[in-house]
Design a protein around this motif. Structure first.
Motif, short mmCIF file in Angstrom:
data_model
loop_
_atom_site.label_atom_id
_atom_site.label_comp_id
_atom_site.label_asym_id
_atom_site.label_seq_id
_atom_site.Cartn_x
_atom_site.Cartn_y
_atom_site.Cartn_z
N SER A 1 14.44 -6.00 69.00
CA SER A 1 14.28 -4.73 69.28
C SER A 1 15.75 -4.74 68.05
CB SER A 1 14.85 -4.94 70.28
OG SER A 1 13.80 -5.25 71.60
N TYR A 2 15.97 -3.07 68.08
CA TYR A 2 17.17 -2.66 66.99
C TYR A 2 18.25 -2.25 68.43
CZ TYR A 2 20.21 0.10 64.21
OH TYR A 2 21.52 0.83 63.52
N VAL A 3 19.50 -2.27 68.56
CA VAL A 3 20.58 -1.81 69.33
C VAL A 3 21.87 -0.85 68.50
CG1 VAL A 3 22.07 -1.57 71.09
CG2 VAL A 3 20.23 -3.13 71.02
N LEU A 4 22.05 -0.30 68.30
CA LEU A 4 22.91 0.63 67.94
C LEU A 4 23.97 1.00 69.29
CD1 LEU A 4 24.72 1.74 65.37
CD2 LEU A 4 23.03 3.49 65.42
N PRO A 5 24.70 0.59 69.51
CA PRO A 5 25.98 0.84 70.28
C PRO A 5 26.91 1.38 70.17
CG PRO A 5 26.46 -1.57 69.81
CD PRO A 5 25.20 -0.98 68.97
N SER A 6 26.55 2.61 70.00
CA SER A 6 28.16 2.93 68.48
C SER A 6 28.56 4.14 69.54
CB SER A 6 27.49 4.00 67.55
OG SER A 6 28.08 4.13 66.67
N ARG A 7 30.28 4.11 69.27
CA ARG A 7 31.27 4.92 69.27
C ARG A 7 30.52 6.53 68.92
NH1 ARG A 7 36.24 3.77 71.45
NH2 ARG A 7 35.89 2.09 71.32
N TYR A 8 30.45 6.57 67.64
CA TYR A 8 29.74 7.97 66.83
C TYR A 8 29.04 7.78 65.72
CZ TYR A 8 30.74 12.22 64.92
OH TYR A 8 31.01 13.63 64.26
N GLU A 9 27.81 8.06 66.00
CA GLU A 9 27.60 8.42 64.37
C GLU A 9 27.07 10.09 64.00
OE1 GLU A 9 26.26 5.58 62.38
OE2 GLU A 9 27.03 4.68 64.13
N ILE A 26 17.41 0.83 70.69
CA ILE A 26 17.73 1.90 71.87
C ILE A 26 18.87 1.97 71.18
CG2 ILE A 26 19.92 0.59 73.94
CD1 ILE A 26 17.53 -1.42 74.42
N THR A 27 20.32 3.23 71.56
CA THR A 27 21.45 3.67 70.45
C THR A 27 21.58 4.48 71.83
OG1 THR A 27 22.09 5.84 69.08
CG2 THR A 27 19.88 5.39 70.32
N THR A 28 22.62 5.01 72.36
CA THR A 28 24.34 5.17 72.59
C THR A 28 23.89 7.32 72.73
OG1 THR A 28 26.00 5.99 71.49
CG2 THR A 28 25.45 3.63 72.41
N ASP A 29 24.63 8.05 73.28
CA ASP A 29 24.26 8.82 73.54
C ASP A 29 25.32 9.67 72.34
OD1 ASP A 29 26.53 8.20 74.84
OD2 ASP A 29 26.87 9.91 76.40
N ILE A 42 10.97 7.99 72.39
CA ILE A 42 10.07 6.84 70.67
C ILE A 42 11.51 6.07 70.70
CG2 ILE A 42 8.77 8.59 69.66
CD1 ILE A 42 11.20 8.85 67.28
N ALA A 43 12.86 6.11 71.73
CA ALA A 43 13.20 5.69 71.94
C ALA A 43 14.06 5.08 73.10
CB ALA A 43 14.78 5.18 70.57
N ARG A 44 15.21 4.49 73.69
CA ARG A 44 15.60 4.63 74.69
C ARG A 44 17.38 4.65 74.34
NH1 ARG A 44 12.70 -0.13 77.55
NH2 ARG A 44 11.02 0.44 77.44
N ALA A 45 17.90 5.47 75.16
CA ALA A 45 19.11 5.56 75.24
C ALA A 45 20.05 5.30 76.06
CB ALA A 45 19.54 7.20 74.81
N VAL A 46 21.75 5.12 76.34
CA VAL A 46 22.81 5.16 77.84
C VAL A 46 23.59 5.64 76.78
CG1 VAL A 46 21.50 1.93 77.83
CG2 VAL A 46 23.27 2.57 76.05
N THR A 47 24.22 5.95 78.21
CA THR A 47 25.68 5.85 77.81
C THR A 47 27.24 5.12 77.25
OG1 THR A 47 25.19 7.53 79.84
CG2 THR A 47 27.61 7.31 79.18
N ALA A 52 26.52 -2.16 81.68
CA ALA A 52 25.82 -3.31 82.46
C ALA A 52 23.95 -2.27 82.25
CB ALA A 52 24.98 -2.82 83.67
N GLY A 53 24.85 -0.64 81.95
CA GLY A 53 23.15 -0.20 81.42
C GLY A 53 22.51 -0.64 80.48
N LEU A 54 23.75 -0.59 79.24
CA LEU A 54 22.23 -1.50 77.56
C LEU A 54 21.78 -2.44 77.91
CD1 LEU A 54 22.69 -1.01 74.56
CD2 LEU A 54 24.86 -1.97 74.31
N ALA A 55 22.62 -3.33 79.15
CA ALA A 55 21.80 -4.60 79.19
C ALA A 55 20.48 -5.21 79.71
CB ALA A 55 22.96 -5.63 79.98
#
Length: 112
Positions: A1-9, A26-29, A42-47, A52-55
């Motif tokens: 899996s690929y996770v981009l827990p970015s603050r800003y993109e 998975i990426t962030t909003d 095609i992807a999932r997102a979390v706030t 906890a939501g990311l986990a």
């Protein structure tokens, strides 16, 4: 899996690259492409900041690998269809045509 827990993109090219390689994503909003990717399913997102939501999202992908792989496969097809050079060039040409037409309309109304 690929996770981009970015603050800003601004756009977020790396999720597209991951999907192109059929990698569950998975990426962030806060990623510019998140809405498009989620709406296309095609992807999932979390706030951003929701640890906890990311986990939970990561664990769901691990616990449901077939669903994650199917989503990533749809992602590859979507990226190939919507982010190829021909499609992108056509979109940019349309943007420029719209800008030129709007500028011409403004000039006509300014000179009237």
């Amino acid at each position: 899996s690929y996770v981009l827990p970015s603050r800003y993109e601004i756009q977020g090219i790396t999720p597209l690259e991951a999907l192109l390689n059929e990698t569950p994503t998975i990426t962030t909003d806060r990623c510019g492409s998140t809405t498009q990717l989620v709406n296309a399913d095609i992807a999932r997102a979390v706030t951003f900041g929701d640890v906890a939501g990311l986990a939970d999202c990561i664990l769901d992908m691990i616990n449901n690998p077939d669903a994650a792989r199917a989503q990533a496969k749809r992602g590859r097809d979507y990226v190939i269809r919507n982010f190829n050079w021909d499609t992108l060039v056509d979109q940019w040409i349309e943007v420029y045509r719209t800008i030129i037409a709007e500028a011409a309309t403004r000039r006509r109304s300014d000179s009237a």
